[in-house]
Scaffold this motif. Structure first.
Motif, PDB file in Angstrom:
ATOM      1  N   GLU A  96      43.355  38.778  53.930  1.00  0.00           N
ATOM      2  CA  GLU A  96      42.076  38.062  53.879  1.00  0.00           C
ATOM      3  C   GLU A  96      41.044  38.651  54.833  1.00  0.00           C
ATOM      4  N   GLY A  97      41.446  38.926  56.068  1.00  0.00           N
ATOM      5  CA  GLY A  97      40.500  39.442  57.055  1.00  0.00           C
ATOM      6  C   GLY A  97      39.908  40.781  56.662  1.00  0.00           C
ATOM      7  N   PRO A  98      40.738  41.815  56.414  1.00  0.00           N
ATOM      8  CA  PRO A  98      40.188  43.122  56.046  1.00  0.00           C
ATOM      9  C   PRO A  98      39.348  43.093  54.773  1.00  0.00           C
ATOM     10  N   VAL A  99      39.786  42.322  53.771  1.00  0.00           N
ATOM     11  CA  VAL A  99      39.007  42.252  52.529  1.00  0.00           C
ATOM     12  C   VAL A  99      37.660  41.578  52.781  1.00  0.00           C
ATOM     13  N   SER A 100      37.676  40.453  53.475  1.00  0.00           N
ATOM     14  CA  SER A 100      36.441  39.729  53.752  1.00  0.00           C
ATOM     15  C   SER A 100      35.476  40.557  54.582  1.00  0.00           C
ATOM     16  N   GLU A 101      36.002  41.249  55.583  1.00  0.00           N
ATOM     17  CA  GLU A 101      35.151  42.096  56.423  1.00  0.00           C
ATOM     18  C   GLU A 101      34.522  43.215  55.602  1.00  0.00           C
ATOM     19  N   GLY A 102      35.332  43.826  54.727  1.00  0.00           N
ATOM     20  CA  GLY A 102      34.804  44.904  53.891  1.00  0.00           C
ATOM     21  C   GLY A 102      33.730  44.423  52.940  1.00  0.00           C
ATOM     22  N   LEU A 103      33.958  43.261  52.335  1.00  0.00           N
ATOM     23  CA  LEU A 103      32.954  42.701  51.426  1.00  0.00           C
ATOM     24  C   LEU A 103      31.669  42.362  52.173  1.00  0.00           C
TER      25      LEU A 103
ATOM     26  N   VAL B 123      36.499  47.679  49.298  1.00  0.00           N
ATOM     27  CA  VAL B 123      35.635  48.679  48.672  1.00  0.00           C
ATOM     28  C   VAL B 123      35.531  48.434  47.167  1.00  0.00           C
ATOM     29  N   ALA B 124      36.695  48.266  46.509  1.00  0.00           N
ATOM     30  CA  ALA B 124      36.692  48.076  45.052  1.00  0.00           C
ATOM     31  C   ALA B 124      36.010  46.771  44.663  1.00  0.00           C
ATOM     32  N   LEU B 125      36.279  45.716  45.416  1.00  0.00           N
ATOM     33  CA  LEU B 125      35.698  44.419  45.080  1.00  0.00           C
ATOM     34  C   LEU B 125      34.195  44.373  45.334  1.00  0.00           C
ATOM     35  N   THR B 126      33.708  45.190  46.269  1.00  0.00           N
ATOM     36  CA  THR B 126      32.261  45.267  46.469  1.00  0.00           C
ATOM     37  C   THR B 126      31.576  45.720  45.186  1.00  0.00           C
ATOM     38  N   SER B 127      32.134  46.746  44.541  1.00  0.00           N
ATOM     39  CA  SER B 127      31.568  47.211  43.273  1.00  0.00           C
ATOM     40  C   SER B 127      31.658  46.124  42.208  1.00  0.00           C
ATOM     41  N   ALA B 128      32.803  45.409  42.178  1.00  0.00           N
ATOM     42  CA  ALA B 128      32.968  44.342  41.191  1.00  0.00           C
ATOM     43  C   ALA B 128      31.956  43.225  41.419  1.00  0.00           C
ATOM     44  N   VAL B 129      31.694  42.890  42.679  1.00  0.00           N
ATOM     45  CA  VAL B 129      30.737  41.821  42.978  1.00  0.00           C
ATOM     46  C   VAL B 129      29.329  42.240  42.595  1.00  0.00           C
ATOM     47  N   HIS B 130      28.942  43.483  42.907  1.00  0.00           N
ATOM     48  CA  HIS B 130      27.615  43.962  42.513  1.00  0.00           C
ATOM     49  C   HIS B 130      27.442  43.909  41.000  1.00  0.00           C
TER      50      HIS B 130
ATOM     51  N   ALA C   8      38.625  45.190  29.612  1.00  0.00           N
ATOM     52  CA  ALA C   8      37.956  44.813  30.863  1.00  0.00           C
ATOM     53  C   ALA C   8      38.988  44.448  31.923  1.00  0.00           C
ATOM     54  N   GLY C   9      38.674  44.776  33.185  1.00  0.00           N
ATOM     55  CA  GLY C   9      39.532  44.334  34.277  1.00  0.00           C
ATOM     56  C   GLY C   9      40.439  45.390  34.877  1.00  0.00           C
ATOM     57  N   GLU C  10      40.239  46.666  34.552  1.00  0.00           N
ATOM     58  CA  GLU C  10      41.105  47.704  35.122  1.00  0.00           C
ATOM     59  C   GLU C  10      40.670  48.031  36.549  1.00  0.00           C
ATOM     60  N   LEU C  11      40.760  47.056  37.429  1.00  0.00           N
ATOM     61  CA  LEU C  11      40.306  47.220  38.808  1.00  0.00           C
ATOM     62  C   LEU C  11      41.130  48.258  39.556  1.00  0.00           C
ATOM     63  N   GLY C  12      42.395  48.378  39.209  1.00  0.00           N
ATOM     64  CA  GLY C  12      43.273  49.305  39.913  1.00  0.00           C
ATOM     65  C   GLY C  12      42.841  50.747  39.822  1.00  0.00           C
ATOM     66  N   HIS C  13      41.980  51.071  38.841  1.00  0.00           N
ATOM     67  CA  HIS C  13      41.544  52.453  38.669  1.00  0.00           C
ATOM     68  C   HIS C  13      40.076  52.640  39.029  1.00  0.00           C
ATOM     69  N   VAL C  14      39.541  51.690  39.794  1.00  0.00           N
ATOM     70  CA  VAL C  14      38.264  51.905  40.463  1.00  0.00           C
ATOM     71  C   VAL C  14      38.514  52.884  41.609  1.00  0.00           C
ATOM     72  N   VAL C  15      37.691  53.918  41.702  1.00  0.00           N
ATOM     73  CA  VAL C  15      37.884  54.938  42.738  1.00  0.00           C
ATOM     74  C   VAL C  15      37.359  54.419  44.077  1.00  0.00           C
TER      75      VAL C  15
END
Length: 375
Positions: free
Chosen positions: A322-329, A294-301, A228-235
């Motif tokens: 922080e800004g770009p990640v937060s805005e994307g989420l 983008v990747a963290l959105t899938s992880a949060v869902h 579990a946790g291979e976030l780097g290979h989320v497309v």
């Protein structure tokens, strides 16, 4: 039974602080005679020490408090990363006593040569620990790859497959106990034990590769096969550039260390450019932050974490990510959540994995003192 009782007494001291023998007997349900005998063994082993006299509501003479000792027993944390080797010695109070980092180019390397260098680092730092009066009980190693049954199955950035690390390292016998785990898993535990110490969070480890560790109620979620946790290979971009894993458009291609640095030599150089207002450096962080969002959105869902911790190289870059990640989420989670999870910077930075490795051994000493200390 004695081994179990030793663990119960030590766990009670660890969880709730120093106690008199009488208080320990009351909290554990053991007799005062039994507790006194167990405490004598723990004192002899150097894992606890006596402090000042306390009364604590007990009748008669004040008792003597017994608490964890940081003076004699310690654990060794080790890390092999793409561009460095690291080691730290941590005592039972989770105080870091010694740290060492050796820059190295470990890409596509010979495992035997790298592990020989790590063994030399182990000998150096354990000798210093012994001079300080510390007995190093065991070691744990963080590696940037998948681990199964004590074997490093795959570490693409190192170019290693199916490496029996412990055998090649030939660790000194006095260390007694050796563990190995994925870098992101141990980094998440390092954040749990040495950082913010929150019981629930998703830890994201930014290095040349990107991993993640999910901590739920104070325990690491590993998945069925420990992968579990291979976030780097989320497309994040389906038709994006090729990734080392064989896929295309993975998060690692857009937000890994290589993508962020470009032609720069170090994260420190990137931070310096960012602080000077360099637009190219800012755009690199914006691209990485967008991809992370983008990747963290899938992880949060999928996982519904209340807190996301950015660590590794993302820690010194947090101000610009922080800004770009937060805005994307926020944009992608939409109406499905009242608000995005809290996005915070790691309290352990780039040391999370090596601290987590040492912490793993400390936890095992506390859970099994009879076995690991030979009591």
């Amino acid at each position: 039974m004695r081994a179990r009782n030793l663990a119960v007494v030590l766990a009670t001291i660890h969880r709730s602080g120093p106690h008199t023998r009488a208080a320990l007997a009351e909290r554990t349900g053991l007799t005062k005679t039994t507790v006194s005998s167990l405490v004598a063994d723990l004192l002899e082993a150097g894992v606890v020490a006596e402090g000042g006299a306390v009364r604590g509501g007990e009748r008669g003479r004040p008792g003597v408090a017994v608490g964890l000792s940081g003076h004699r027993v310690a654990a060794l944390g080790l890390e092999i990363n793409i561009d460095y080797l690291a080691a730290c010695v941590v005592d039972l109070t989770r105080t870091v006593r010694l740290r060492r980092v050796r820059p190295a180019d470990n890409r596509n390397s010979d495992p035997a040569a790298i592990l020989e260098g790590l063994r030399a680092l182990v000998k150096e730092i354990t000798a210093e620990a012994e001079e300080a009066g510390l007995r190093v009980i065991g070691a744990a190693l963080a590696v940037p790859g998948t681990v199964e049954g004590g074997v490093l199955r795959s570490a693409p950035h190192l170019g290693w497959r199916d490496v029996r690390v412990a055998g090649l390292m030939d660790l000194p016998g006095e260390l007694g106990h050796f563990e190995m785990d994925n870098e992101a898993n141990l980094a998440a535990l390092g954040e749990l034990w040495f950082g913010a110490r929150e019981p629930d969070f998703l830890y994201v480890s930014g290095e040349i590769g990107i991993g993640a560790g999910l901590v739920v109620r104070g325990s690491l979620f590993r998945g069925t096969f420990g992968l579990a946790g291979e976030l780097g290979h989320v497309v994040v971009v389906p038709d994006g550039p090729a990734c080392r894993c064989g896929g295309r458009g993975c998060l690692e291609v857009y937000a890994g260390q290589d993508a962020l640095l470009g032609e720069l030599a170090s994260v420190g150089d990137l931070v310096a450019r960012l602080e000077s207002g360099d637009r190219e450096a800012e755009q690199a962080c914006e691209r990485a932050g967008h991809a992370l969002g983008v990747a963290l959105t899938s992880a949060v869902h999928l996982l519904d974490p209340g807190r996301i911790v950015l660590g590794g190289i993302f820690a010194p870059l947090f101000r610009w990510l922080e800004g770009p990640v937060s805005e994307g989420l926020g944009a992608r989670l939409g109406q499905m959540r009242g608000r995005p999870p809290a996005l915070v910077v790691s309290g352990t930075g780039g040391e999370a994995a090596v601290l987590g490795a040492a912490g793993l051994i400390i936890q095992q000493i506390l859970a099994e003192p009879a076995q690991l200390l030979g009591l």
